[in-house]
Design a protein around this motif. Structure first.
Motif, PDB file in Angstrom:
ATOM      1  N   ALA A   1      42.773  59.121  59.410  1.00 21.10           N
ATOM      2  CA  ALA A   1      42.593  60.563  59.262  1.00 21.10           C
ATOM      3  C   ALA A   1      41.114  60.929  59.212  1.00 21.10           C
ATOM      4  CB  ALA A   1      43.311  61.051  58.015  1.00 21.10           C
ATOM      5  N   ASP A   2      40.324  60.043  58.604  1.00 24.61           N
ATOM      6  CA  ASP A   2      38.893  60.317  58.486  1.00 24.61           C
ATOM      7  C   ASP A   2      38.128  60.073  59.785  1.00 24.61           C
ATOM      8  OD1 ASP A   2      39.252  60.979  55.845  1.00 24.61           O
ATOM      9  OD2 ASP A   2      38.596  59.033  55.055  1.00 24.61           O
ATOM     10  N   SER A   3      38.766  59.473  60.773  1.00 26.54           N
ATOM     11  CA  SER A   3      38.057  59.082  61.994  1.00 26.54           C
ATOM     12  C   SER A   3      37.929  60.211  63.013  1.00 26.54           C
ATOM     13  CB  SER A   3      38.761  57.889  62.651  1.00 26.54           C
ATOM     14  OG  SER A   3      39.971  58.295  63.281  1.00 26.54           O
ATOM     15  N   ILE A   4      38.575  61.349  62.757  1.00 27.57           N
ATOM     16  CA  ILE A   4      38.550  62.432  63.744  1.00 27.57           C
ATOM     17  C   ILE A   4      38.628  63.780  63.038  1.00 27.57           C
ATOM     18  CG2 ILE A   4      41.063  62.453  64.089  1.00 27.57           C
ATOM     19  CD1 ILE A   4      40.373  62.842  67.150  1.00 27.57           C
ATOM     20  N   THR A   5      37.996  64.783  63.639  1.00 29.84           N
ATOM     21  CA  THR A   5      37.987  66.137  63.091  1.00 29.84           C
ATOM     22  C   THR A   5      38.580  67.108  64.095  1.00 29.84           C
ATOM     23  OG1 THR A   5      35.820  66.713  63.995  1.00 29.84           O
ATOM     24  CG2 THR A   5      35.858  65.583  61.839  1.00 29.84           C
ATOM     25  N   ALA A   6      38.850  68.314  63.632  1.00 33.02           N
ATOM     26  CA  ALA A   6      39.353  69.357  64.534  1.00 33.02           C
ATOM     27  C   ALA A   6      38.344  69.647  65.640  1.00 33.02           C
ATOM     28  CB  ALA A   6      39.652  70.624  63.739  1.00 33.02           C
ATOM     29  N   LYS A   7      37.067  69.597  65.315  1.00 33.77           N
ATOM     30  CA  LYS A   7      36.031  69.824  66.333  1.00 33.77           C
ATOM     31  C   LYS A   7      36.096  68.745  67.411  1.00 33.77           C
ATOM     32  CE  LYS A   7      31.031  70.345  66.975  1.00 33.77           C
ATOM     33  NZ  LYS A   7      29.702  70.336  66.299  1.00 33.77           N
TER      34      LYS A   7
ATOM     35  N   ARG B   1      39.502  68.525  74.512  1.00 36.06           N
ATOM     36  CA  ARG B   1      40.154  69.473  75.423  1.00 36.06           C
ATOM     37  C   ARG B   1      39.176  69.952  76.500  1.00 36.06           C
ATOM     38  NH1 ARG B   1      45.226  70.684  74.492  1.00 36.06           N
ATOM     39  NH2 ARG B   1      46.062  70.778  72.374  1.00 36.06           N
ATOM     40  N   GLN B   2      37.938  70.130  76.101  1.00 38.22           N
ATOM     41  CA  GLN B   2      36.930  70.541  77.090  1.00 38.22           C
ATOM     42  C   GLN B   2      36.684  69.430  78.108  1.00 38.22           C
ATOM     43  OE1 GLN B   2      33.342  71.922  75.138  1.00 38.22           O
ATOM     44  NE2 GLN B   2      34.487  73.220  73.713  1.00 38.22           N
ATOM     45  N   ARG B   3      36.687  68.191  77.627  1.00 37.12           N
ATOM     46  CA  ARG B   3      36.396  67.062  78.507  1.00 37.12           C
ATOM     47  C   ARG B   3      37.581  66.744  79.417  1.00 37.12           C
ATOM     48  NH1 ARG B   3      34.386  60.986  76.628  1.00 37.12           N
ATOM     49  NH2 ARG B   3      34.135  60.159  78.751  1.00 37.12           N
ATOM     50  N   TYR B   4      38.797  66.924  78.912  1.00 38.42           N
ATOM     51  CA  TYR B   4      40.009  66.599  79.674  1.00 38.42           C
ATOM     52  C   TYR B   4      40.928  67.822  79.753  1.00 38.42           C
ATOM     53  CZ  TYR B   4      38.551  61.765  78.633  1.00 38.42           C
ATOM     54  OH  TYR B   4      37.847  60.589  78.502  1.00 38.42           O
ATOM     55  N   PRO B   5      40.515  68.847  80.472  1.00 39.74           N
ATOM     56  CA  PRO B   5      41.305  70.091  80.502  1.00 39.74           C
ATOM     57  C   PRO B   5      42.700  69.859  81.070  1.00 39.74           C
ATOM     58  CG  PRO B   5      39.598  70.103  82.203  1.00 39.74           C
ATOM     59  CD  PRO B   5      39.305  68.930  81.326  1.00 39.74           C
ATOM     60  N   GLY B   6      43.675  70.448  80.397  1.00 48.79           N
ATOM     61  CA  GLY B   6      45.045  70.398  80.888  1.00 48.79           C
ATOM     62  C   GLY B   6      45.836  69.162  80.496  1.00 48.79           C
ATOM     63  N   ILE B   7      45.202  68.173  79.883  1.00 50.24           N
ATOM     64  CA  ILE B   7      45.903  66.949  79.494  1.00 50.24           C
ATOM     65  C   ILE B   7      46.434  67.118  78.074  1.00 50.24           C
ATOM     66  CG2 ILE B   7      45.701  64.471  79.076  1.00 50.24           C
ATOM     67  CD1 ILE B   7      43.584  64.352  81.220  1.00 50.24           C
ATOM     68  N   PRO B   8      47.741  66.922  77.854  1.00 50.13           N
ATOM     69  CA  PRO B   8      48.313  67.113  76.521  1.00 50.13           C
ATOM     70  C   PRO B   8      47.722  66.144  75.507  1.00 50.13           C
ATOM     71  CG  PRO B   8      50.041  66.984  78.183  1.00 50.13           C
ATOM     72  CD  PRO B   8      48.773  66.575  78.860  1.00 50.13           C
TER      73      PRO B   8
ATOM     74  N   GLU C   1      45.178  71.461  66.200  1.00 48.35           N
ATOM     75  CA  GLU C   1      44.514  71.505  67.506  1.00 48.35           C
ATOM     76  C   GLU C   1      45.281  70.710  68.559  1.00 48.35           C
ATOM     77  OE1 GLU C   1      41.933  73.336  68.165  1.00 48.35           O
ATOM     78  OE2 GLU C   1      41.531  73.975  66.098  1.00 48.35           O
ATOM     79  N   SER C   2      46.420  70.154  68.184  1.00 48.97           N
ATOM     80  CA  SER C   2      47.158  69.236  69.050  1.00 48.97           C
ATOM     81  C   SER C   2      48.369  69.913  69.672  1.00 48.97           C
ATOM     82  CB  SER C   2      47.607  68.029  68.230  1.00 48.97           C
ATOM     83  OG  SER C   2      46.514  67.475  67.510  1.00 48.97           O
ATOM     84  N   ASP C   3      48.917  69.256  70.700  1.00 50.82           N
ATOM     85  CA  ASP C   3      50.130  69.771  71.336  1.00 50.82           C
ATOM     86  C   ASP C   3      51.391  69.281  70.636  1.00 50.82           C
ATOM     87  OD1 ASP C   3      49.034  71.210  73.737  1.00 50.82           O
ATOM     88  OD2 ASP C   3      48.131  69.245  74.030  1.00 50.82           O
ATOM     89  N   ILE C   4      51.358  68.042  70.184  1.00 54.73           N
ATOM     90  CA  ILE C   4      52.531  67.450  69.551  1.00 54.73           C
ATOM     91  C   ILE C   4      52.081  66.267  68.711  1.00 54.73           C
ATOM     92  CG2 ILE C   4      52.992  65.873  71.495  1.00 54.73           C
ATOM     93  CD1 ILE C   4      56.018  66.379  71.003  1.00 54.73           C
ATOM     94  N   CYS C   5      52.819  65.980  67.656  1.00 54.40           N
ATOM     95  CA  CYS C   5      52.519  64.822  66.816  1.00 54.40           C
ATOM     96  C   CYS C   5      53.442  63.655  67.170  1.00 54.40           C
ATOM     97  CB  CYS C   5      52.678  65.181  65.337  1.00 54.40           C
ATOM     98  SG  CYS C   5      51.390  66.278  64.713  1.00 54.40           S
ATOM     99  N   CYS C   6      53.114  62.499  66.650  1.00 48.80           N
ATOM    100  CA  CYS C   6      53.966  61.323  66.796  1.00 48.80           C
ATOM    101  C   CYS C   6      53.759  60.425  65.595  1.00 48.80           C
ATOM    102  CB  CYS C   6      53.648  60.563  68.084  1.00 48.80           C
ATOM    103  SG  CYS C   6      52.097  59.619  68.032  1.00 48.80           S
ATOM    104  N   THR C   7      54.643  59.457  65.433  1.00 49.84           N
ATOM    105  CA  THR C   7      54.450  58.388  64.466  1.00 49.84           C
ATOM    106  C   THR C   7      54.477  57.071  65.228  1.00 49.84           C
ATOM    107  OG1 THR C   7      56.768  57.915  63.999  1.00 49.84           O
ATOM    108  CG2 THR C   7      55.762  59.743  62.786  1.00 49.84           C
TER     109      THR C   7
END
Length: 324
Positions: A114-120, A126-133, A147-153
């Motif tokens: 969880a600490d390895s990534i932020t909403a920013k 999304r800017q780097r890979y437009p259109g990719i879920p 900020e995500s399209d879908i979650c998973c476990t």
């Protein structure tokens, strides 16, 4: 001196193979108080598979992996939910139960993933890979989920990735889980470089040494382990899948390449199976104790709150996962 009161004697009978008699009296006072407090407050305790046996088997009402806890959190008929796990799990319980009070016994019970990534970071992806879920592991903050399209476990990641019906996805934040899922599907997976501090420490050498020291041992690994570790084992799956494997296959001797307490908790239900324990502790999971669960119920701390705007978007990502 008896090792337990009459009220807790049955509980000790359940865990006596994994909790020494000398340790049990230190737990009984908190267990008794928690059982009373749950009734007084109409509370339930959700406990992850990595919680210690005195929590997992003696005070928890609902146990399982993160997917099971997410699903069952939606069905609880209680005013208060205590999450015996790490903070992102408490946030997920709150997302799915916005009208209930959700408590986390220790706010410092975090997660390296969880600490390895932020909403920013997600917005930049999304800017780097437009259109990719963007498929986001539940081991993330509510802000990242939003900020995500879908979650998973780890238990449903492959199904989620393939359910999107696209040739390529971004999967974050666990690099190894993404690589292990990519090996099972034709969907191209773009990974983030987050790692679990428990699972990243296992190596192929560890497994080879275990097989040499314990001939015939069956080795199971969590998919947060590096791909070269997963390639060496007999089975890889979520904590729930590993537990099911032991129950269904009944190996004579088994090792679970995951957090320490998992083996203790599964061993309680399978006295005929010998568990070899290569111990990697999660320091965050171990911040949760009977004492701070009791304090959480007594003092109503610490209440989990999520900004409503973030919560709405994060909830959609989790609900999309649960619908798969």
């Amino acid at each position: 001196m008896p090792i337990a009161s009459s009220r807790t004697a049955a509980l000790y009978d359940r865990v006596r193979r994994v909790i020494p008699p000398i340790e049990w009296p230190a737990f009984t006072g908190d267990i008794e108080a928690i059982l009373d407090l749950k009734r007084q407050r109409n509370a339930v305790i959700l406990a992850h598979n990595y919680q210690t046996p005195e929590i997992f088997h003696c005070v928890a009402d609902i146990v399982g992996d993160s997917l099971a806890l997410a699903r069952k959190a939606m069905t609880v008929e209680a005013d208060v939910i205590v999450l015996a796990g790490v903070h992102f799990m408490a946030e997920t319980a709150k997302l799915l139960n916005p009208d209930k009070t959700v408590l986390i016994p220790d706010t410092q019970a975090g997660c390296s993933l969880a600490d390895s990534i932020t909403a920013k970071d997600v917005r930049l992806l999304r800017q780097r890979y437009p259109g990719i879920p963007i498929v986001t592991y539940v081991n993330t903050s509510a802000a990242v989920k939003a900020e995500s399209d879908i979650c998973c476990t780890s238990g449903n990641a492959k199904a989620v990735v393939e359910a999107l019906g696209v040739p390529q996805v971004i999967m974050l934040p666990d690099e190894y889980l993404a690589q292990n899922i990519a090996a099972q599907t034709a969907v191209k997976v773009i990974a983030w470089k987050g790692h679990c501090e428990v699972h990243e420490r296992f190596t192929p050498t560890d497994i080879r040494q275990l097989r040499e020291d314990h001939p015939g041992v069956t080795v199971l690994a969590h998919p947060e382990c590096p791909p070269e570790v997963v390639a060496e084992v007999d089975f890889s799956g979520s904590t729930a899948a590993m537990s099911d494997y032991v129950g269904q296959q009944r190996p004579a001797r088994v090792v679970l390449m995951t957090e320490c307490s998992m083996s203790d908790n599964v061993a309680v239900d399978h006295p005929d199976v010998e568990f070899i324990r290569p111990c990697n502790l999660c320091p965050h999971m171990k911040r949760i104790t009977l004492t701070n669960i009791r304090t959480a119920l007594e003092q109503n701390r610490h209440v989990v709150a999520i900004d409503p705007e973030i919560a709405g978007r994060a909830r959609r990502a989790v609900e999309r996962m649960l619908a798969v």
